[in-house]
Design a protein around this motif. Structure first.
Motif, PDB file in Angstrom:
ATOM      1  N   GLU A 133     -16.007   5.612  39.040  1.00  0.00           N
ATOM      2  CA  GLU A 133     -16.510   6.030  40.350  1.00  0.00           C
ATOM      3  C   GLU A 133     -15.680   7.203  40.883  1.00  0.00           C
ATOM      4  OE1 GLU A 133     -19.078   3.965  42.464  1.00  0.00           O
ATOM      5  OE2 GLU A 133     -19.545   3.892  40.342  1.00  0.00           O
ATOM      6  N   LEU A 134     -14.361   7.091  40.788  1.00  0.00           N
ATOM      7  CA  LEU A 134     -13.490   8.156  41.273  1.00  0.00           C
ATOM      8  C   LEU A 134     -13.777   9.464  40.548  1.00  0.00           C
ATOM      9  CD1 LEU A 134     -11.160   9.124  43.035  1.00  0.00           C
ATOM     10  CD2 LEU A 134      -9.568   8.231  41.308  1.00  0.00           C
ATOM     11  N   ALA A 135     -13.987   9.394  39.243  1.00  0.00           N
ATOM     12  CA  ALA A 135     -14.338  10.603  38.494  1.00  0.00           C
ATOM     13  C   ALA A 135     -15.663  11.189  38.984  1.00  0.00           C
ATOM     14  CB  ALA A 135     -14.410  10.290  37.001  1.00  0.00           C
ATOM     15  N   LEU A 136     -16.624  10.323  39.290  1.00  0.00           N
ATOM     16  CA  LEU A 136     -17.922  10.786  39.774  1.00  0.00           C
ATOM     17  C   LEU A 136     -17.830  11.460  41.130  1.00  0.00           C
ATOM     18  CD1 LEU A 136     -20.106   7.706  38.749  1.00  0.00           C
ATOM     19  CD2 LEU A 136     -20.295  10.019  37.801  1.00  0.00           C
ATOM     20  N   PHE A 137     -16.859  11.069  41.950  1.00  0.00           N
ATOM     21  CA  PHE A 137     -16.718  11.674  43.272  1.00  0.00           C
ATOM     22  C   PHE A 137     -16.277  13.130  43.185  1.00  0.00           C
ATOM     23  CE2 PHE A 137     -15.470   7.165  44.751  1.00  0.00           C
ATOM     24  CZ  PHE A 137     -16.795   6.813  44.876  1.00  0.00           C
ATOM     25  N   ALA A 138     -15.699  13.531  42.067  1.00  0.00           N
ATOM     26  CA  ALA A 138     -15.236  14.913  41.907  1.00  0.00           C
ATOM     27  C   ALA A 138     -16.431  15.846  41.716  1.00  0.00           C
ATOM     28  CB  ALA A 138     -14.286  15.017  40.725  1.00  0.00           C
ATOM     29  N   ASP A 139     -16.221  17.113  42.035  1.00  0.00           N
ATOM     30  CA  ASP A 139     -17.257  18.121  41.835  1.00  0.00           C
ATOM     31  C   ASP A 139     -17.308  18.581  40.386  1.00  0.00           C
ATOM     32  OD1 ASP A 139     -17.939  18.494  44.746  1.00  0.00           O
ATOM     33  OD2 ASP A 139     -15.812  19.034  44.791  1.00  0.00           O
ATOM     34  N   ILE A 140     -16.163  18.579  39.726  1.00  0.00           N
ATOM     35  CA  ILE A 140     -16.042  19.024  38.333  1.00  0.00           C
ATOM     36  C   ILE A 140     -15.203  17.997  37.597  1.00  0.00           C
ATOM     37  CG2 ILE A 140     -15.176  20.846  36.797  1.00  0.00           C
ATOM     38  CD1 ILE A 140     -15.432  22.763  39.256  1.00  0.00           C
ATOM     39  N   ARG A 141     -15.627  17.640  36.386  1.00  0.00           N
ATOM     40  CA  ARG A 141     -14.883  16.671  35.579  1.00  0.00           C
ATOM     41  C   ARG A 141     -14.509  17.305  34.244  1.00  0.00           C
ATOM     42  NH1 ARG A 141     -18.237  14.579  38.729  1.00  0.00           N
ATOM     43  NH2 ARG A 141     -19.958  15.431  37.517  1.00  0.00           N
ATOM     44  N   ILE A 142     -13.197  17.321  33.963  1.00  0.00           N
ATOM     45  CA  ILE A 142     -12.681  17.785  32.676  1.00  0.00           C
ATOM     46  C   ILE A 142     -12.022  16.590  32.007  1.00  0.00           C
ATOM     47  CG2 ILE A 142     -11.171  19.429  31.503  1.00  0.00           C
ATOM     48  CD1 ILE A 142     -11.258  21.154  34.025  1.00  0.00           C
ATOM     49  N   ALA A 143     -12.339  16.355  30.746  1.00  0.00           N
ATOM     50  CA  ALA A 143     -11.844  15.166  30.060  1.00  0.00           C
ATOM     51  C   ALA A 143     -10.898  15.516  28.932  1.00  0.00           C
ATOM     52  CB  ALA A 143     -13.007  14.348  29.505  1.00  0.00           C
ATOM     53  N   SER A 144      -9.870  14.724  28.798  1.00  0.00           N
ATOM     54  CA  SER A 144      -9.064  14.720  27.593  1.00  0.00           C
ATOM     55  C   SER A 144      -9.876  14.104  26.456  1.00  0.00           C
ATOM     56  CB  SER A 144      -7.796  13.900  27.828  1.00  0.00           C
ATOM     57  OG  SER A 144      -7.308  13.322  26.633  1.00  0.00           O
ATOM     58  N   GLU A 145      -9.527  14.441  25.227  1.00  0.00           N
ATOM     59  CA  GLU A 145     -10.175  13.823  24.071  1.00  0.00           C
ATOM     60  C   GLU A 145      -9.957  12.319  24.032  1.00  0.00           C
ATOM     61  OE1 GLU A 145      -8.220  15.938  20.945  1.00  0.00           O
ATOM     62  OE2 GLU A 145      -6.232  15.299  21.631  1.00  0.00           O
ATOM     63  N   LYS A 146      -8.968  11.826  24.794  1.00  0.00           N
ATOM     64  CA  LYS A 146      -8.674  10.397  24.841  1.00  0.00           C
ATOM     65  C   LYS A 146      -9.447   9.666  25.947  1.00  0.00           C
ATOM     66  CE  LYS A 146      -3.947  10.879  23.049  1.00  0.00           C
ATOM     67  NZ  LYS A 146      -2.517  10.545  23.288  1.00  0.00           N
ATOM     68  N   ALA A 147     -10.237  10.385  26.724  1.00  0.00           N
ATOM     69  CA  ALA A 147     -10.936   9.778  27.848  1.00  0.00           C
ATOM     70  C   ALA A 147     -12.003   8.789  27.372  1.00  0.00           C
ATOM     71  CB  ALA A 147     -11.573  10.852  28.719  1.00  0.00           C
ATOM     72  N   ARG A 148     -12.181   7.742  28.150  1.00  0.00           N
ATOM     73  CA  ARG A 148     -13.234   6.752  27.944  1.00  0.00           C
ATOM     74  C   ARG A 148     -13.825   6.422  29.304  1.00  0.00           C
ATOM     75  NH1 ARG A 148     -12.009   8.406  23.799  1.00  0.00           N
ATOM     76  NH2 ARG A 148     -11.563   7.360  21.811  1.00  0.00           N
ATOM     77  N   PHE A 149     -15.113   6.106  29.329  1.00  0.00           N
ATOM     78  CA  PHE A 149     -15.815   5.881  30.584  1.00  0.00           C
ATOM     79  C   PHE A 149     -16.648   4.612  30.504  1.00  0.00           C
ATOM     80  CE2 PHE A 149     -15.202  10.379  29.908  1.00  0.00           C
ATOM     81  CZ  PHE A 149     -14.813  10.873  31.145  1.00  0.00           C
TER      82      PHE A 149
END
Length: 261
Positions: free
Chosen positions: A115-131
């Motif tokens: 949810e916190l990631a969705l609140f952002a206007d732009i999302r940049i992910a590390s290769e280690k990110a999981r959702f």
């Protein structure tokens, strides 16, 4: 109170960092309060022109602290009545932030972390990110982000799939469906977020504020009504047997058995 969430400002960019790495940056009530306060401070600070939100490795945010929030013992004395129609304060602080916001997602973004990631206007992910919108696994619904932002970002059908299943997706899949705008090497993530924030921060502050407001109005609409409905429904679901089973099965590391009660 210790710094469960930190705030620093440099070159017109505010960096807000979730700082409970021992529990993968899970949020307890004090952490939620600090996050809300820092978001409001950054939004109101005339020196801030862009905000980055991230987590201390190894995670971005693993959601609610299950032991401290969901599995906490009930108080012996009944709490005062909860005021109705009030969305989650930290969620609204993020959505009401007047400055462009970048989520630098350095690891797991699960439940309220997504949810916190969705609140952002732009999302940049590390290769280690999981959702994962994993609320369904705890017998709950998502907060305002999953209803208000996710369908607009990835489309209603893909949003329904993520919300109904609670499945975990990796950074590559998040990029494919448009949940994030780019995926970078883990060690380059914060530098990449800072570089993008610097490109934004050189622009005129008032125009940035109204540009963000225009995007919010055209792409998303007003989050307050859905936020109020979501928090009331979450309160109702937290009284169910299925929610208690979802929490117990997580703590006991077993598959849940839901009854529909």
């Amino acid at each position: 109170m210790s710094d469960l969430v930190t705030l620093s400002v440099e070159d017109h960019v505010a960096l807000i960092t979730l700082n409970r790495p021992e529990v993968r940056n899970a949020l307890n009530f004090p952490a939620y309060d600090q996050l809300e306060r820092h978001l409001k401070t950054a939004s109101a600070d005339p020196e801030v022109r862009c905000v980055i939100v991230t987590g201390t490795d190894p995670a971005f945010c693993s959601g609610d602290d299950v032991r401290e929030i969901m599995a906490a013992p009930k108080p012996a004395v009944a709490p005062p009545p909860v005021v109705k129609h009030k969305p989650t304060p930290a969620a609204m602080a993020a959505l009401d932030c007047e400055k462009p916001m970048i989520a630098a997602i350095n690891g797991a973004a699960i439940g309220w972390g997504m949810e916190l990631a969705l609140f952002a206007d732009i999302r940049i992910a590390s290769e280690k990110a999981r959702f994962a919108e994993m609320f369904i696994k705890r017998g709950l619904i998502c907060d305002v982000g999953g209803f208000y932002r996710l369908p607009a970002i990835v489309g209603p059908a893909k949003a329904a799939e993520l919300l109904f299943s609670g499945d975990i997706i990796d950074a590559a899949e998040a990029l494919r469906i448009g949940l994030v705008s780019e995926v970078v090497a883990h060690e380059a993530l914060l530098d990449r977020a800072r570089a993008m924030a610097a490109r934004i921060a050189v622009n005129p502050p008032l125009a940035l504020r109204y540009m963000k407001e225009g995007l919010r109005r055209t792409a998303y609409g007003d989050p307050h009504e859905i936020g109020s409905w979501a928090i009331e429904t979450i309160r109702l679901l937290m009284k169910t047997e299925d929610h208690r089973e979802g929490v117990a099965s997580f703590l006991e590391k077993r598959a849940p058995v839901f009854s529909g009660r």
